[in-house]
Design a protein around this motif. Structure first.
Motif: not given
Length: 167
Positions: A17, A19, A21, A90-93, A96, A136
């Motif tokens: 996955y 990420t 930012l 897919f990860e959305l951070q 941050y 996240r």
């Protein structure tokens, strides 16, 4: 490099996955290795661009997600990755530098961010129904809500697959 990482992960039976930012300050090209040309060249979309905030405020140079141009630029990165690589999700951070709106516009920002998350979810799912969207976020629902992230609503609408609370 991402293609090599994806292939190696899959050879080992691992899911991958990437990420993003989501929030990036406009900063400057000399010191900010995470910024994009779009952000460096478009400081008018910074939260502080309105001129009514102290420049020392932590979110002063952060991208203001009320601007459709900011959301479109971030979404274009997601599209490029999910359409170009054999990823598993897919990860959305979002934890941050978690400032997305002017402090006086957070309430108006929540539905804007929810619609953007819906668009990201649609892109991720269109590229493979079994792909997951991971977000996240700050560790408390109240903390998320206070910065314009209505995570409860995202869960209720089914537009996120995995939520990771992170301090």
């Amino acid at each position: 490099p991402l293609k090599v990482i994806v292939e190696r992960a899959h050879e080992k039976g691992l899911l991958l996955y990437p990420t993003l930012l989501v929030q990036v300050a406009s900063g400057n090209r000399e010191t900010d290795v995470r910024g994009s040309d779009f952000r460096f060249d478009n400081k008018q979309f910074d939260i502080g661009a309105a001129g009514d905030l102290d420049p020392s405020w932590a979110g002063y140079e952060a991208a203001d997600f009320k601007h459709s141009e900011i959301r479109a630029e971030r979404l274009s990165i997601v599209k490029e990755v999910v359409n170009s690589y054999d990823i598993d999700g897919f990860e959305l951070q979002l934890n941050y530098h978690p400032v997305y709106f002017h402090p006086n516009e957070v309430d108006e920002g929540r539905p804007i961010m929810t619609e953007w998350i819906r668009q990201v979810h649609k892109v991720v799912k269109a590229s493979g129904a079994d792909r997951e969207l991971v977000v996240r976020v700050p560790a408390s629902m109240e903390g998320c809500f206070s910065i314009g992230l209505d995570v409860r609503e995202w869960i209720d609408q089914g537009i996120v697959d995995v939520v990771v609370g992170n301090t």
